[in-house]
Motif scaffolding. Structure first.
Motif, PDB file in Angstrom:
ATOM      1  N   ILE A  53       0.858  -1.180   0.000  1.00 49.75           N
ATOM      2  CA  ILE A  53       0.000   0.000   0.000  1.00 49.75           C
ATOM      3  C   ILE A  53       0.896   1.232   0.000  1.00 49.75           C
ATOM      4  CG2 ILE A  53      -1.830   1.285   1.142  1.00 49.75           C
ATOM      5  CD1 ILE A  53      -2.753  -1.383   0.045  1.00 49.75           C
ATOM      6  N   GLY A  54       1.165   1.726  -1.201  1.00 49.85           N
ATOM      7  CA  GLY A  54       1.990   2.916  -1.337  1.00 49.85           C
ATOM      8  C   GLY A  54       1.141   4.130  -1.667  1.00 49.85           C
ATOM      9  N   GLY A  55       1.731   5.069  -2.403  1.00 53.18           N
ATOM     10  CA  GLY A  55       0.982   6.230  -2.841  1.00 53.18           C
ATOM     11  C   GLY A  55       0.332   5.969  -4.182  1.00 53.18           C
ATOM     12  N   HIS A  56      -0.427   6.940  -4.667  1.00 50.61           N
ATOM     13  CA  HIS A  56      -0.961   6.829  -6.027  1.00 50.61           C
ATOM     14  C   HIS A  56      -1.214   8.220  -6.578  1.00 50.61           C
ATOM     15  CE1 HIS A  56      -5.395   7.642  -5.273  1.00 50.61           C
ATOM     16  NE2 HIS A  56      -5.016   7.367  -4.049  1.00 50.61           N
ATOM     17  N   LEU A  57      -0.992   8.352  -7.889  1.00 44.55           N
ATOM     18  CA  LEU A  57      -1.258   9.608  -8.591  1.00 44.55           C
ATOM     19  C   LEU A  57      -2.432   9.374  -9.519  1.00 44.55           C
ATOM     20  CD1 LEU A  57       1.282  12.047 -10.186  1.00 44.55           C
ATOM     21  CD2 LEU A  57      -0.812  11.440 -11.376  1.00 44.55           C
ATOM     22  N   ILE A  58      -3.460  10.223  -9.412  1.00 45.50           N
ATOM     23  CA  ILE A  58      -4.666  10.049 -10.210  1.00 45.50           C
ATOM     24  C   ILE A  58      -5.056  11.364 -10.872  1.00 45.50           C
ATOM     25  CG2 ILE A  58      -6.138  10.386  -8.164  1.00 45.50           C
ATOM     26  CD1 ILE A  58      -8.149   8.441  -9.470  1.00 45.50           C
ATOM     27  N   ILE A  59      -5.297  11.301 -12.177  1.00 40.13           N
ATOM     28  CA  ILE A  59      -5.890  12.413 -12.915  1.00 40.13           C
ATOM     29  C   ILE A  59      -7.387  12.128 -12.909  1.00 40.13           C
ATOM     30  CG2 ILE A  59      -5.835  13.796 -15.011  1.00 40.13           C
ATOM     31  CD1 ILE A  59      -3.105  13.519 -13.648  1.00 40.13           C
ATOM     32  N   PHE A  60      -8.150  12.895 -12.132  1.00 39.67           N
ATOM     33  CA  PHE A  60      -9.507  12.530 -11.727  1.00 39.67           C
ATOM     34  C   PHE A  60     -10.535  13.422 -12.424  1.00 39.67           C
ATOM     35  CE2 PHE A  60     -12.953  12.587  -8.436  1.00 39.67           C
ATOM     36  CZ  PHE A  60     -13.208  11.221  -8.398  1.00 39.67           C
TER      37      PHE A  60
ATOM     38  N   VAL B  51      10.460  12.456 -13.389  1.00 37.93           N
ATOM     39  CA  VAL B  51      10.189  12.235 -11.966  1.00 37.93           C
ATOM     40  C   VAL B  51      10.403  10.763 -11.630  1.00 37.93           C
ATOM     41  CG1 VAL B  51       8.432  12.343 -10.140  1.00 37.93           C
ATOM     42  CG2 VAL B  51       8.508  14.111 -11.911  1.00 37.93           C
ATOM     43  N   ARG B  52      10.999  10.522 -10.478  1.00 33.28           N
ATOM     44  CA  ARG B  52      11.126   9.157  -9.982  1.00 33.28           C
ATOM     45  C   ARG B  52       9.980   8.875  -9.005  1.00 33.28           C
ATOM     46  NH1 ARG B  52      16.406   6.518  -6.923  1.00 33.28           N
ATOM     47  NH2 ARG B  52      15.348   4.729  -5.992  1.00 33.28           N
ATOM     48  N   PHE B  53       9.288   7.746  -9.198  1.00 32.29           N
ATOM     49  CA  PHE B  53       8.212   7.321  -8.308  1.00 32.29           C
ATOM     50  C   PHE B  53       8.722   6.163  -7.456  1.00 32.29           C
ATOM     51  CE2 PHE B  53       5.929   9.693 -11.414  1.00 32.29           C
ATOM     52  CZ  PHE B  53       4.764  10.130 -10.808  1.00 32.29           C
ATOM     53  N   ASP B  54       8.686   6.331  -6.150  1.00 32.62           N
ATOM     54  CA  ASP B  54       9.107   5.292  -5.206  1.00 32.62           C
ATOM     55  C   ASP B  54       7.904   4.817  -4.397  1.00 32.62           C
ATOM     56  OD1 ASP B  54      11.771   5.197  -5.837  1.00 32.62           O
ATOM     57  OD2 ASP B  54      12.424   6.553  -4.254  1.00 32.62           O
ATOM     58  N   ASN B  55       7.683   3.501  -4.397  1.00 30.13           N
ATOM     59  CA  ASN B  55       6.640   2.900  -3.562  1.00 30.13           C
ATOM     60  C   ASN B  55       5.259   3.459  -3.902  1.00 30.13           C
ATOM     61  OD1 ASN B  55       5.797   1.063  -1.554  1.00 30.13           O
ATOM     62  ND2 ASN B  55       5.741   2.680  -0.006  1.00 30.13           N
ATOM     63  N   PHE B  56       4.937   3.512  -5.179  1.00 37.20           N
ATOM     64  CA  PHE B  56       3.609   3.941  -5.612  1.00 37.20           C
ATOM     65  C   PHE B  56       2.819   2.740  -6.120  1.00 37.20           C
ATOM     66  CE2 PHE B  56       4.445   8.137  -4.721  1.00 37.20           C
ATOM     67  CZ  PHE B  56       3.462   9.009  -5.199  1.00 37.20           C
ATOM     68  N   GLY B  57       1.516   2.808  -5.958  1.00 38.84           N
ATOM     69  CA  GLY B  57       0.604   1.727  -6.297  1.00 38.84           C
ATOM     70  C   GLY B  57       0.100   1.051  -5.033  1.00 38.84           C
ATOM     71  N   GLN B  58      -1.153   0.580  -5.094  1.00 39.23           N
ATOM     72  CA  GLN B  58      -1.782  -0.038  -3.920  1.00 39.23           C
ATOM     73  C   GLN B  58      -2.374  -1.374  -4.342  1.00 39.23           C
ATOM     74  OE1 GLN B  58      -4.441   2.922  -2.217  1.00 39.23           O
ATOM     75  NE2 GLN B  58      -2.735   4.270  -1.692  1.00 39.23           N
ATOM     76  N   GLY B  59      -1.651  -2.436  -3.992  1.00 36.72           N
ATOM     77  CA  GLY B  59      -2.032  -3.773  -4.408  1.00 36.72           C
ATOM     78  C   GLY B  59      -3.402  -4.178  -3.908  1.00 36.72           C
TER      79      GLY B  59
ATOM     80  N   ILE C 193      -6.318  -2.901  -4.612  1.00 34.41           N
ATOM     81  CA  ILE C 193      -7.331  -1.843  -4.516  1.00 34.41           C
ATOM     82  C   ILE C 193      -7.597  -1.302  -5.915  1.00 34.41           C
ATOM     83  CG2 ILE C 193      -7.978   0.358  -3.467  1.00 34.41           C
ATOM     84  CD1 ILE C 193      -6.094  -0.225  -1.192  1.00 34.41           C
ATOM     85  N   LEU C 194      -8.809  -1.466  -6.387  1.00 34.95           N
ATOM     86  CA  LEU C 194      -9.179  -1.047  -7.730  1.00 34.95           C
ATOM     87  C   LEU C 194      -8.971   0.454  -7.909  1.00 34.95           C
ATOM     88  CD1 LEU C 194     -10.471  -1.941 -10.444  1.00 34.95           C
ATOM     89  CD2 LEU C 194     -12.685  -1.314  -9.462  1.00 34.95           C
ATOM     90  N   GLY C 195      -8.299   0.824  -8.981  1.00 34.99           N
ATOM     91  CA  GLY C 195      -8.125   2.228  -9.316  1.00 34.99           C
ATOM     92  C   GLY C 195      -6.995   2.931  -8.594  1.00 34.99           C
ATOM     93  N   ARG C 196      -6.239   2.213  -7.787  1.00 34.75           N
ATOM     94  CA  ARG C 196      -5.152   2.841  -7.044  1.00 34.75           C
ATOM     95  C   ARG C 196      -3.814   2.401  -7.646  1.00 34.75           C
ATOM     96  NH1 ARG C 196      -8.921   5.626  -5.894  1.00 34.75           N
ATOM     97  NH2 ARG C 196      -9.878   5.794  -3.831  1.00 34.75           N
ATOM     98  N   TYR C 197      -3.605   2.822  -8.898  1.00 38.74           N
ATOM     99  CA  TYR C 197      -2.408   2.454  -9.636  1.00 38.74           C
ATOM    100  C   TYR C 197      -1.329   3.519  -9.410  1.00 38.74           C
ATOM    101  CZ  TYR C 197      -6.491   0.313 -11.771  1.00 38.74           C
ATOM    102  OH  TYR C 197      -7.690  -0.329 -11.951  1.00 38.74           O
ATOM    103  N   PRO C 198      -0.074   3.220  -9.745  1.00 37.51           N
ATOM    104  CA  PRO C 198       0.960   4.252  -9.568  1.00 37.51           C
ATOM    105  C   PRO C 198       0.592   5.561 -10.255  1.00 37.51           C
ATOM    106  CG  PRO C 198       1.989   2.135  -9.981  1.00 37.51           C
ATOM    107  CD  PRO C 198       0.515   1.933 -10.186  1.00 37.51           C
TER     108      PRO C 198
END
Length: 287
Positions: free
Chosen positions: A242-249, A261-269, A271-276
């Motif tokens: 369970i990391g962070g997530h970036l969403i264009i909503f 940009v470097r993304f570290d520990n993004f994405g939430q295994g 959980i629907l819609g919580r992708y890096p």
């Protein structure tokens, strides 16, 4: 005149507000931390106006959520500067749309949206994040494996690499895990020669490059993993993955720019819609 983020943060802390730090509508704030300070915003950051990170920015921002309803600008930090945006927390974070909630962060607002934990959410706003020069590519093909500690690449790629940068040398076999990780010990941007901090051992004499051995199409890739802007999420959730997530909503009309940009520990295994990185109900971008 633009506002100062340090002044806004100090005023917000003194006010005792339990809401997020807000960049007001119609206002521009400049990130004026230049000494590597760590700034903690426990109730999140809501950019309704514009927040600009100039090349002089050198800061770590710790917060629970970032909402972009206006514009977030980032340019490549100056040499020896870095920007790190760190997300933390295990509680769900709510977006309060500026129009639907009349500019208030009131739990009674029917238009608020639950965006889960550790979000960077663009809702009606715009990202303009160019954190690496467009002239500096992230990877190139190897020209020649000169020796165990020397790789020749294009001079243009070498000009964007500095001593200490981490490199990824892609696998030369059909085994994906056969890649190599080394750091740069010396650079010659005229010849394109990179000297590594440790030898590369291979099952063959040399890694394939555009000069051989083998056909140029089989040259391995060399990538730099160095980034001076990092979006990071802390490992503070008792659940794993369970990391962070970036969403264009729900933002179909605004062009978004995000590079370098470097993304570290993004994405939430799980959980629907919580992708890096996730474009959600945003249709086609005009860009």
């Amino acid at each position: 005149f633009p506002l100062s983020l340090s002044n806004l943060a100090a005023e917000h802390e003194l006010s005792g507000s339990i809401g997020p730090l807000v960049i007001p509508c119609g206002k521009c704030a400049i990130v004026d931390y230049e000494d590597g300070s760590t700034v903690t915003l426990p109730n999140g950051l809501d950019i309704v106006g514009r927040l600009h990170f100039p090349p002089t920015a050198n800061v770590i921002i710790n917060t629970t959520a970032v909402f972009v309803q206006g514009q977030l600008d980032m340019t490549e930090p100056a040499p020896n500067n870095a920007v790190k945006l760190t997300l933390y927390g295990v509680e769900d974070q709510y977006l309060y749309p500026y129009t639907a909630c009349s500019g208030q962060h009131d739990a009674a607002c029917m238009g608020r949206q639950n965006l889960g934990t550790k979000p960077i959410a663009v809702a009606g706003g715009r990202l303009n994040v160019i954190a690496r020069s467009p002239d500096c590519h992230s990877w190139t093909h190897l020209v020649e494996h000169v020796s165990d500690t020397e790789l020749e690449v294009s001079p243009a790629f070498a000009a964007c690499v500095k001593v200490g940068d981490p490199l990824l040398i892609a696998s030369a076999s059909n085994t994906w895990s056969d890649e190599k990780h080394r750091n740069v010990a010396a650079v010659n941007s005229v010849t394109g020669m990179l000297t590594l901090d440790a030898p590369i051992s291979t099952t063959t004499d040399k890694l394939p490059g555009t000069n051989g051995p083998g056909e140029p199409e089989f040259a391995v890739e060399v990538a730099t993993l160095s980034r001076s802007v990092v979006f990071h999420a802390q490992n503070d959730n008792p659940q794993t993955q369970i990391g962070g997530h970036l969403i264009i909503f729900h933002t179909p009309t605004e062009p978004q720019r995000l590079s370098g940009v470097r993304f570290d520990n993004f994405g939430q295994g799980g959980i629907l819609g919580r992708y890096p990185i996730h474009w959600h109900m945003s249709d086609d971008s005009p860009s």
